[in-house]
Design an enzyme around this catalytic site. Sequence first.
Site, PDB file in Angstrom:
ATOM      1  N   LYS A  54       0.839  -1.204   0.000  1.00  0.00           N
ATOM      2  CA  LYS A  54       0.000   0.000   0.000  1.00  0.00           C
ATOM      3  C   LYS A  54       0.871   1.250   0.000  1.00  0.00           C
ATOM      4  O   LYS A  54       0.627   2.195  -0.760  1.00  0.00           O
ATOM      5  CB  LYS A  54      -0.942  -0.020   1.222  1.00  0.00           C
ATOM      6  CG  LYS A  54      -2.027  -1.079   1.082  1.00  0.00           C
ATOM      7  CD  LYS A  54      -2.791  -1.350   2.381  1.00  0.00           C
ATOM      8  CE  LYS A  54      -3.769  -2.499   2.153  1.00  0.00           C
ATOM      9  NZ  LYS A  54      -4.489  -2.906   3.371  1.00  0.00           N
ATOM     10  N   GLN A  98      -4.394  -1.071   9.423  1.00  0.00           N
ATOM     11  CA  GLN A  98      -4.296  -2.429   8.872  1.00  0.00           C
ATOM     12  C   GLN A  98      -4.918  -3.444   9.832  1.00  0.00           C
ATOM     13  O   GLN A  98      -4.617  -3.454  11.024  1.00  0.00           O
ATOM     14  CB  GLN A  98      -2.818  -2.769   8.595  1.00  0.00           C
ATOM     15  CG  GLN A  98      -2.608  -4.113   7.944  1.00  0.00           C
ATOM     16  CD  GLN A  98      -3.246  -4.214   6.549  1.00  0.00           C
ATOM     17  OE1 GLN A  98      -3.140  -3.298   5.742  1.00  0.00           O
ATOM     18  NE2 GLN A  98      -3.929  -5.316   6.290  1.00  0.00           N
ATOM     19  N   ASP A 121     -10.948   3.140   3.872  1.00  0.00           N
ATOM     20  CA  ASP A 121     -11.301   1.714   3.807  1.00  0.00           C
ATOM     21  C   ASP A 121     -12.823   1.540   3.716  1.00  0.00           C
ATOM     22  O   ASP A 121     -13.293   0.427   3.499  1.00  0.00           O
ATOM     23  CB  ASP A 121     -10.797   1.013   5.079  1.00  0.00           C
ATOM     24  CG  ASP A 121      -9.774  -0.063   4.764  1.00  0.00           C
ATOM     25  OD1 ASP A 121      -9.572  -0.353   3.574  1.00  0.00           O
ATOM     26  OD2 ASP A 121      -9.189  -0.606   5.720  1.00  0.00           O
TER      27      ASP A 121
END
Length: 299
Positions: A54, A98, A121
């Site tokens: 990422k 994460q 997200d």
Amino acid sequence: MSARVIDGKAAAARLRFRVAEEAARLKREHGILPCLAVVLVGDNPASTVYVASKNHAAREIGFFVRDIRHPASLPERELLDIIAALNSDASVHGILVQMPLPEPIRTHAVIEAIDPAKDVDGLTPLNLGRLMIGETTLERGLVACTPSGALMLLKEAAGCDLSGRHAVIIGRSQQVGRPMAHLLLQENCTVTIAHSRTAELATHCRMADIIVAAAGHAELVRGDWIKPGATVIDVGINRISAAFGKTRLTGDIAYTEVLPNAAAVTPVPGGVGPMTIACLMRNTLIAACMQAGLRQPEI
Ligand code: NAP
């Protein structure tokens, strides 16, 4: 007949290129450099690899990256304080924590602490709720990255008009199955959501024009579960043993069995995975535009 293999790597490269173009325009015309904060707690090997991918993708596009890492012993209170500081920092446009988080940190408390405007997200209750009521769509707002990427691949393979198609989604998680179901409802699909307690899963799958497998169960979907001509999107990532004591990645689909029946199928690796990262980049750009009061770019 052999299924068309949907090239997620190529689709993701095209999407990242378009995001980079729009990011350059945002910088040129408005002086805004999108900034993504990626928070990793602990040293889960898979998470460490995902975070590196990422960060790399974001830097390659030209975003500014805040790479924030803490040991698994970080108390939940301190993680919430870090998120609060990122929320109030106007130079940060997107926050990604994460998953999975180490015990005893409460995942829901952490997700709920993220400012929905920076929730790249798409997992906060507000953003999931907006998707559920149709206020947010693939074209407007922040939608969870994996289902967004899966839908883009599906549209590329099965055509943009999915109206009336019967979609079976295997998995009902907050990050994949549920948002996927709402995206497909918005596309006017007839949606069946299956899960670990679903009876006769094979029978449901045999009636599906579209299967999205997101169970985390290696090769769950067999070749004779596929209606001829169906499009199969494999979200699963499972590490299984291979020859000579090695391991390999496989999806939730028995790939070689499915190929003769399906019209199109995504491989693992090289299918939904790269699109997830590309959609995270897209969401970071969208978040930066929304926070500046600018129109969302059409990408
Ligand atoms: P999750 O939170 O563990 O959810 C799995 C879902 O699948 C649950 O709803 C579970 O049902 C259901 N399920 C499990 N076994 C099943 C079975 N045998 N039959 C039917 N349903 C079953 O997982 P997730 O986060 O959604 O991820 C799913 C998979 O996608 C994993 O392999 C993960 O690694 C992968 N993934 C890939 C990407 C990517 O970028 N490609 C991104 C995210 C996740 P219950 O609700 O009844 O427990």
